[in-house]
Structure formats: C-alpha cells, structure tokens
Design a protein around this motif. Structure first.
Motif: not given
Length: 511
Positions: A10-16
């Motif tokens: 979820e953290i990576i998705k927000v960064l992307l």
C-alpha cells in the motif's frame, strides 16, 4: 509476514500514484504531506494499514523520506532494467544526450538510447534517467555518460551512433564528448541533431535585415498584448467585430508570441499575425486614440509596405519547415528518410525561388493586405553598396560482395519494394541469409536523427523539480522522472518487496 507485505504494498502504491501523476510526495510538514494524507484516506477502508499507521514510533512504519527514496529507486530500476535488457538484446544502439539547468541551477543531463527492436520490428527511443554533471567539459561529460550507462547495465561497446546538439563541448572535433567517446568506441559515429541543424539554418536565414526587423516587431507587439489586460481586452473586442478573422483564428483569442529557441515554430506566430493583421491594426488604433503612446508607435511600424512584404514572404517561405521539423523529431524516423524529406523541402524552395508566378502571387497578397489600409506598394530605399547580402549570385570482401549481389537480386523483380529501413529489416524473415546487410541496416536505424527525446525529458524535469521542490536530490529526480515517463508500465510489487527486504536487515519480517 503477509500483513507486513500488505502494508508495504500500500505504501508503494501511494508512492507510485504520486510519482506517475507528478504529485509532490512530501510537504512542509510530514504529517500534512500528500503521501501521509493519501495513506490515511486508504486506511479508512483498510484495517491492517490503519493499525500500522496508528502504531506510531512503537514499530517501524516505513514512511520516512529515506524509505521513500529506496522504494522509488527500486521501482524506477525495475522499469529501467527492462529497457536495458531490450537495448542489450538489440546488438547495437545509438546514444542521445542533452543538458539543461534545473530550478536549483544544477546541470542535469538526460540520457536516452535508440535501437531497433527485433521482437516488434520497430525503432525504439527510451529515456533512461537524469544524472547531475559536476563539470561540463567534454572529457568529464564523456566519462559521466559511459560510467552511468555501465551502471545501468548497458554494454557501451555496442554504441554505433551518438546524437547531440552542436555545442563545442558536445560536438568538438578533438575534445568534445563525441570525440572522447570515439577514442574508446571507434564505431560510435556522431550525428548532429537534424532538428537543431534546421533551427540553425532558419536562424541564419532570418539575419536578413527586413526579416530580423519583422521578427522583433511581431514579438514586441505580441508581448504588448500578452502582458496588458487592457490591450488584450481591446484586441478581443476588435476580434469580435470581424467575423471572418475570428473564424480564421479557429477560436484563438490571443496573438502567439515567438519562441526564443525553436525558430521553425515561428511560422505559427507569423501565420496568426497575418490572419489577424486587420484586427491588430484596429485594436492598436483604438488604443492610440485612448492615449496609449506605445500603441501609436506599434501601429506606425506595421503600416509600412516593407513590413507587409516581409511578413507575407517569411510566412510563405517558413511554412514547409514546420512539418519537416515534426518529422525530424519523430522517434521512428531514420537518417535516410530524414535526408530525403530535407531534400524535398530544399527542392520546393529552389523551384519556388525560380518561379515568377510564386513571387507574383506573394506580391499580390501583399498589395491586397496593404490596400485595406491605404498602403501603396513601394520600393524601400537601398544604399549604393551592399556587402552583407545573403542572396548575392553566387569480414571477407568477396563474401560481402556476393551477399550484396544476392540482396539486389532478391529485390530485382519485386514491384513493391520496402520504403524505409525498418520495412527492409522486417522484410528479412531469415537474418542468417543476409547477416551483414541486416547488421548494416540495424546500425543505420540506431543512429539518432535528432536529440528530441532528450529535450522532451527536460519538460518532465521542469514539471517535477519546481521552485517549491527545489531541494530534490538528483537521484530522486531521476527515479521520479522515469516513473512519470513510463506511468503506463506495470510494476511487480512482489519483486520490489523482495529486493527491498534483501537490501539490508529490516525490522519487519517481509520474507
């Protein structure tokens, strides 16, 4: 472990999301940053993420800027590795680079590659990232280019073409980047950006006094309307009164200013100015009557027959350069087709120069424009001596030969022969039959036509690194630029987490 991986995804998705949409990740305070706000919004429907965020300092949250940089870099590398693999599998490639300053006055270099993709039968030009330059000398830049490409995993010995602008540090015959790279890779032939060459040719042609004065006048008047609300309002009111000009303007309500760097795009500005010439004169006269002293001087400068002649002629002569410029900047363009199209434009201009009917038509149009404003056709005064005029008269060779003979015989009776280099390569179903011909065509296709791909990447740089984000580091800028450029590319989140976990010991169990 599954919970930890879910949170990290979820953290990576927000960064992307932020990177792809060019949304600032951090803010003045971390608690109010876009990154944290979006995560909290997602956590409203995600109890695992909500529990992780509420834990605070009691456990590793993986929300710090350092972790952000690691994750962003891993995502960008995944995309870049795919591009590098495709480039290395091509066998040979062309290298394109350009440099520009960002808003923090750091020198950023854009690195791009060009190659023929055998799997798709298409020419590819890919942006790989930015790198900061400590020095802009030819030696330092060449070293930076080669070292960075090797860092990315590219086999630099496969370079068969280099594409830069004509700056001395890039194109210098002895100490420029291209010369330094050729010392190491002799077959890396240099090509001066054809779009840049076209631009220089137009700049040189526009040094003729009448055209130079025309450009200055058009730019001054365009700025006068563009930066004054009162003048722009008067222009719009005058435009509303002339329905024919309004229709010809195709819903445009402003005069287009001249581009300071791309001279071939100036034809659009001249065309717009010519279309709304009557409206401009009417607006300036109204402003002059209202006491605008500058408007009076502007209207006097354009109500001259020599100005009209220069405007009509320049617009006509520069018209063929716009489609040529667009063609030269196309990623799939090759050098042979570029030369053919350039020769076609040269032939058109040479034929028109010798055709009296063309000049008669141009002069008739000038008279038509002048008659509306009672401007009589006249010949300007010339000095007796003109010294600075621009228009004064004035493997085994035998095996290779046999392969060429077979190649010629292959197409001797074929009516619909391939029109381009790419078509020729696609027509070779079995490269083993014509290995040398195939490789030569690949090299020709890999040689850059222009450095447009590198210049396009600077548009991304200026959108990313604004004065509000001027402290962004070079590595973060490069990674965000890659993610923004290839925002349609899928990221394998499981692989990102595996690499993140293997990079160093982590507090949370991830694998």
């Amino acid at each position: 472990m599954e919970k930890n991986r879910h949170v990290l995804k979820e953290i990576i998705k927000v960064l992307l999301l932020c990177a792809r949409q060019n949304v600032a990740i951090r803010g003045h305070t971390e608690e109010r940053s876009n990154f944290i706000v979006i995560l909290k919004l997602k956590s409203e429907n995600d109890p695992i993420l909500r529990e992780h965020l509420s834990a605070g300092k009691d456990r590793a949250t993986y929300l710090s800027p350092q972790i952000q940089n690691e994750l962003i870099d891993l995502c960008a590398r995944q995309i870049r590795d795919t591009l590098v693999t495709a480039c290395n599998s091509a066998g040979c490639f062309g290298f394109i680079a350009d440099e520009a300053k960002d808003c923090s006055t750091s020198e950023q270099i854009s690195l791009c590659v060009r190659f023929y993709d055998r799997s798709t039968g298409e020419v590819k030009e890919y942006f790989l990232g930015f790198v900061e330059a400590d020095s802009t000398t030819g030696e330092a830049l060449a070293e930076t280019f080669l070292n960075t490409l090797e860092e990315y995993g590219i086999n630099v010995n496969n370079i068969r073409g280099q594409g830069y602008d004509g700056a001395a540090n890039m194109a210098g015959k002895h100490r420029g980047v291209q010369a330094r790279i050729r010392q190491r890779i002799p077959y890396a032939n240099y090509t001066h950006c054809r779009a840049h060459s076209l631009n220089l040719a137009i700049v040189h042609a526009c040094k003729e006094p009448l055209i130079r004065n025309l450009m200055d006048t058009v730019q001054t008047i365009a700025f006068a309307f563009d930066y004054s609300a009162k003048r722009l309002l008067q222009f719009k009111e005058s435009l509303e009164l002339d329905r024919d000009v309004k229709d010809a303007m195709d819903r445009k309500t402003k005069i287009k200013t001249l581009c300071e760097t791309r001279w071939f795009s100036r034809v659009d500005s001249l065309t717009t100015f010519l279309k709304c010439y009557d409206v401009i004169v009417a607006a300036l006269e109204e402003l002059s009557e209202d006491g605008d002293s500058k408007a009076r001087s502007h209207v006097c400068s354009i109500l001259q027959f020599d100005f009209i002649v220069a405007l009509v002629t320049a617009e006509h002569v520069l018209a063929p350069t716009n489609p040529l410029s667009a063609l030269l900047q196309a990623k799939e363009q090759d050098l042979l087709e570029a030369v053919k199209e350039c020769q076609a434009v040269i032939s058109i201009l040479q034929a028109e120069r010798a055709d009296d009917t063309v000049w008669e038509a141009i002069f008739s149009k000038c008279e038509e424009v002048g008659t509306t404003h009672n401007i009589a056709a006249s010949v300007p005064r010339v000095v007796g001596r003109q010294q600075h005029r621009y228009d004064i008269p004035a493997s085994d060779n035998q095996e290779f030969k046999r392969e060429i003979q077979r190649w010629k015989a292959r197409w001797a009776d074929v009516v619909d022969k391939p029109a381009t280099l790419a078509d020729s390569l696609r027509a070779i179903r079995t490269p083993e039959l014509y290995p040398n011909v195939y490789h030569i065509l690949e090299i020709l296709l890999s040689m850059p036509v222009s450095s447009a791909s590198a210049e396009r990447s600077f548009s991304i740089m200026r959108r990313l690194k604004t004065y509000l984000r001027s402290t962004m580091t070079g590595d973060r800028l490069s990674s965000l630029a890659v993610l923004h450029s290839y925002r349609e590319t899928d990221i394998d989140l499981d692989k990102i987490i595996e690499k993140f976990a293997a990079k160093k010991p982590r507090r949370l169990v991830l694998q």
